[in-house]
Design a protein around this motif. Sequence first.
Motif, mmCIF file in Angstrom:
data_model
loop_
_atom_site.group_PDB
_atom_site.id
_atom_site.type_symbol
_atom_site.label_atom_id
_atom_site.label_comp_id
_atom_site.label_asym_id
_atom_site.label_seq_id
_atom_site.Cartn_x
_atom_site.Cartn_y
_atom_site.Cartn_z
ATOM 1 N N GLN A 88 -5.728 -1.996 -3.654
ATOM 2 C CA GLN A 88 -4.693 -1.091 -3.152
ATOM 3 C C GLN A 88 -4.437 0.073 -4.108
ATOM 4 O O GLN A 88 -4.207 1.205 -3.669
ATOM 5 C CB GLN A 88 -3.403 -1.875 -2.913
ATOM 6 N N VAL A 89 -4.507 -0.183 -5.402
ATOM 7 C CA VAL A 89 -4.280 0.887 -6.376
ATOM 8 C C VAL A 89 -5.383 1.941 -6.279
ATOM 9 O O VAL A 89 -5.109 3.146 -6.263
ATOM 10 C CB VAL A 89 -4.197 0.311 -7.803
ATOM 11 N N ILE A 90 -6.634 1.498 -6.201
ATOM 12 C CA ILE A 90 -7.745 2.450 -6.106
ATOM 13 C C ILE A 90 -7.664 3.238 -4.801
ATOM 14 O O ILE A 90 -7.843 4.475 -4.782
ATOM 15 C CB ILE A 90 -9.094 1.721 -6.200
ATOM 16 N N LEU A 91 -7.382 2.545 -3.703
ATOM 17 C CA LEU A 91 -7.258 3.245 -2.428
ATOM 18 C C LEU A 91 -6.101 4.242 -2.459
ATOM 19 O O LEU A 91 -6.192 5.338 -1.887
ATOM 20 C CB LEU A 91 -7.060 2.232 -1.293
ATOM 21 N N MET A 127 0.822 -1.193 0.000
ATOM 22 C CA MET A 127 0.000 0.000 0.000
ATOM 23 C C MET A 127 0.865 1.255 0.000
ATOM 24 O O MET A 127 0.551 2.250 -0.660
ATOM 25 C CB MET A 127 -0.921 -0.023 1.222
ATOM 26 N N ILE A 128 1.949 1.231 0.749
ATOM 27 C CA ILE A 128 2.858 2.389 0.796
ATOM 28 C C ILE A 128 3.460 2.630 -0.582
ATOM 29 O O ILE A 128 3.557 3.778 -1.053
ATOM 30 C CB ILE A 128 3.957 2.162 1.850
ATOM 31 N N ASN A 129 3.880 1.547 -1.238
ATOM 32 C CA ASN A 129 4.450 1.688 -2.578
ATOM 33 C C ASN A 129 3.410 2.210 -3.574
ATOM 34 O O ASN A 129 3.721 3.026 -4.448
ATOM 35 C CB ASN A 129 4.996 0.344 -3.059
ATOM 36 N N ALA A 130 2.168 1.738 -3.439
ATOM 37 C CA ALA A 130 1.106 2.193 -4.334
ATOM 38 C C ALA A 130 0.834 3.681 -4.128
ATOM 39 O O ALA A 130 0.658 4.437 -5.097
ATOM 40 C CB ALA A 130 -0.174 1.386 -4.085
ATOM 41 N N PHE A 131 0.805 4.107 -2.875
ATOM 42 C CA PHE A 131 0.578 5.525 -2.581
ATOM 43 C C PHE A 131 1.726 6.384 -3.109
ATOM 44 O O PHE A 131 1.492 7.459 -3.691
ATOM 45 C CB PHE A 131 0.423 5.726 -1.072
ATOM 46 N N ALA A 132 2.943 5.917 -2.915
ATOM 47 C CA ALA A 132 4.097 6.660 -3.435
ATOM 48 C C ALA A 132 4.034 6.769 -4.949
ATOM 49 O O ALA A 132 4.356 7.819 -5.532
ATOM 50 C CB ALA A 132 5.390 5.978 -2.996
ATOM 51 N N SER A 133 3.601 5.699 -5.593
ATOM 52 C CA SER A 133 3.487 5.714 -7.046
ATOM 53 C C SER A 133 2.440 6.722 -7.500
ATOM 54 O O SER A 133 2.659 7.484 -8.457
ATOM 55 C CB SER A 133 3.128 4.312 -7.551
ATOM 56 N N GLU A 134 1.294 6.746 -6.826
ATOM 57 C CA GLU A 134 0.216 7.658 -7.225
ATOM 58 C C GLU A 134 0.585 9.117 -6.976
ATOM 59 O O GLU A 134 0.250 9.985 -7.785
ATOM 60 C CB GLU A 134 -1.071 7.309 -6.485
ATOM 61 N N THR A 135 1.248 9.403 -5.885
ATOM 62 C CA THR A 135 1.670 10.781 -5.638
ATOM 63 C C THR A 135 2.711 11.223 -6.669
ATOM 64 O O THR A 135 2.718 12.386 -7.097
ATOM 65 C CB THR A 135 2.239 10.937 -4.220
ATOM 66 N N THR A 136 3.571 10.289 -7.081
ATOM 67 C CA THR A 136 4.540 10.616 -8.131
ATOM 68 C C THR A 136 3.836 10.919 -9.447
ATOM 69 O O THR A 136 4.195 11.858 -10.167
ATOM 70 C CB THR A 136 5.526 9.452 -8.326
ATOM 71 N N ARG A 168 -7.731 5.142 -21.310
ATOM 72 C CA ARG A 168 -7.298 5.639 -22.621
ATOM 73 C C ARG A 168 -5.834 5.309 -22.873
ATOM 74 O O ARG A 168 -5.434 5.036 -24.004
ATOM 75 C CB ARG A 168 -7.525 7.152 -22.690
ATOM 76 N N TRP A 169 -5.030 5.341 -21.824
ATOM 77 C CA TRP A 169 -3.600 5.050 -21.986
ATOM 78 C C TRP A 169 -3.279 3.560 -21.867
ATOM 79 O O TRP A 169 -2.113 3.165 -22.006
ATOM 80 C CB TRP A 169 -2.810 5.824 -20.938
ATOM 81 N N ASN A 170 -4.288 2.734 -21.546
ATOM 82 C CA ASN A 170 -4.105 1.285 -21.401
ATOM 83 C C ASN A 170 -3.007 0.931 -20.390
ATOM 84 O O ASN A 170 -2.170 0.070 -20.624
ATOM 85 C CB ASN A 170 -3.765 0.653 -22.767
ATOM 86 N N THR A 171 -3.049 1.631 -19.260
ATOM 87 C CA THR A 171 -2.027 1.402 -18.229
ATOM 88 C C THR A 171 -2.529 0.569 -17.053
ATOM 89 O O THR A 171 -1.737 0.188 -16.189
ATOM 90 C CB THR A 171 -1.509 2.750 -17.690
ATOM 91 N N TRP A 172 -3.835 0.272 -17.014
ATOM 92 C CA TRP A 172 -4.344 -0.508 -15.896
ATOM 93 C C TRP A 172 -3.711 -1.898 -15.837
ATOM 94 O O TRP A 172 -3.333 -2.382 -14.772
ATOM 95 C CB TRP A 172 -5.859 -0.676 -16.016
ATOM 96 N N THR A 173 -3.601 -2.566 -16.985
ATOM 97 C CA THR A 173 -3.110 -3.943 -16.997
ATOM 98 C C THR A 173 -1.711 -4.041 -16.409
ATOM 99 O O THR A 173 -1.421 -4.912 -15.571
ATOM 100 C CB THR A 173 -3.110 -4.494 -18.433
ATOM 101 N N ALA A 174 -0.826 -3.147 -16.840
ATOM 102 C CA ALA A 174 0.537 -3.163 -16.310
ATOM 103 C C ALA A 174 0.552 -2.872 -14.814
ATOM 104 O O ALA A 174 1.310 -3.487 -14.053
ATOM 105 C CB ALA A 174 1.398 -2.146 -17.054
ATOM 106 N N ARG A 175 -0.315 -1.973 -14.374
ATOM 107 C CA ARG A 175 -0.353 -1.629 -12.953
ATOM 108 C C ARG A 175 -0.784 -2.809 -12.100
ATOM 109 O O ARG A 175 -0.237 -3.057 -11.023
ATOM 110 C CB ARG A 175 -1.328 -0.459 -12.731
ATOM 111 N N PHE A 176 -1.782 -3.550 -12.577
ATOM 112 C CA PHE A 176 -2.358 -4.616 -11.766
ATOM 113 C C PHE A 176 -1.554 -5.908 -11.811
ATOM 114 O O PHE A 176 -1.705 -6.765 -10.941
ATOM 115 C CB PHE A 176 -3.793 -4.903 -12.225
ATOM 116 N N THR A 177 -0.716 -6.088 -12.818
ATOM 117 C CA THR A 177 0.022 -7.342 -12.940
ATOM 118 C C THR A 177 1.447 -7.246 -12.416
ATOM 119 O O THR A 177 2.102 -8.269 -12.229
ATOM 120 C CB THR A 177 0.081 -7.791 -14.413
ATOM 121 N N GLN A 178 1.930 -6.057 -12.177
ATOM 122 C CA GLN A 178 3.328 -5.898 -11.772
ATOM 123 C C GLN A 178 3.500 -5.309 -10.378
ATOM 124 O O GLN A 178 4.620 -5.089 -9.942
ATOM 125 C CB GLN A 178 4.056 -5.000 -12.781
ATOM 126 N N GLY A 179 2.413 -5.039 -9.693
ATOM 127 C CA GLY A 179 2.571 -4.393 -8.396
ATOM 128 C C GLY A 179 1.432 -4.698 -7.446
ATOM 129 O O GLY A 179 0.970 -5.847 -7.368
#
Length: 279
Positions: A110-113, A1-10, A94-105
């Motif tokens: 956790q991503v939505i939160l 969760m910490i890594n996901a939050f850091a990623s989203e803030t970045t 639109r950017w088709n980035t969900w798949t990479a986000r959900f399969t590699q981290g």
Amino acid sequence: MINAFASETTLLRNRPMPLVVGGGWVAMVLAFAFGVPYIVYSTLDPVDAQADRADLLDALVPASLDATSASSYPLFGGALMLILGVLITGPEYRWNTWTARFTQGPSRTQVILAKVAAGTVAVFVIAVVVVLASAAASMLIATIEGESLILPPAGDVLASVGAATLISTAWMTVGAALGVIFRGTTVALAVGLLWTLGLENAVSGLAGMFSMLEPLRAVLLGPASGSLVASLGARTQGDGGTPGVVDYVSAPVACLVLAAYIALSTTVAVAVIRRRDVT
């Protein structure tokens, strides 16, 4: 969760949308909460409109900073924060980035939160900047008019920032959920703005004529936001204040309604993203 939050803030720091939305909102507050009222104050006749001039000036001086800076959030600020929420989740399709986000981290939940948490930080920063800009504008007006530069108590300013953050977070999470539900930005923005600026206003107006609609009005996002701002001391729309500021419910009820929107919108976004294909 910490890594996901850091990623989203970045992501938010490197995308222009928070800066555009936040900068646009600060400019709108300065223009419509301070600039336009001061122009009206300056053009009114000092003799024939003395009472109106006094009311306008009272809202523009630093002592009223807490109420005035938050008075535009229920209608105009909420709509912008809804747009920010849509732009937090919608472009991922639109950017088709969900798949990479959900399969590699982290997991989908956790991503939505993390997105909601990062968005909350963003709207808090925007609320702080709005208060600082409003303080500068009110001090400038007070200096020109020879009024006191004394600011309201720190507790009142913190309450104003807290109310603005709660209102903004509720609208932002609704936008984020719409971005997930409609898999993009265009339809989500259209539905969100139609609902908040059209349907809610229609229901609020009809509730004044049909008592059966009053319970429904009490749980709408806009009236809850307006009631919370009114509890800070801002003049209501009926008393000549900012559109959207009302006193339909008490401050505790308004806070509960806004918190319920945050919880429900986040839950819906998580449920939808977990149950269907994201491609």
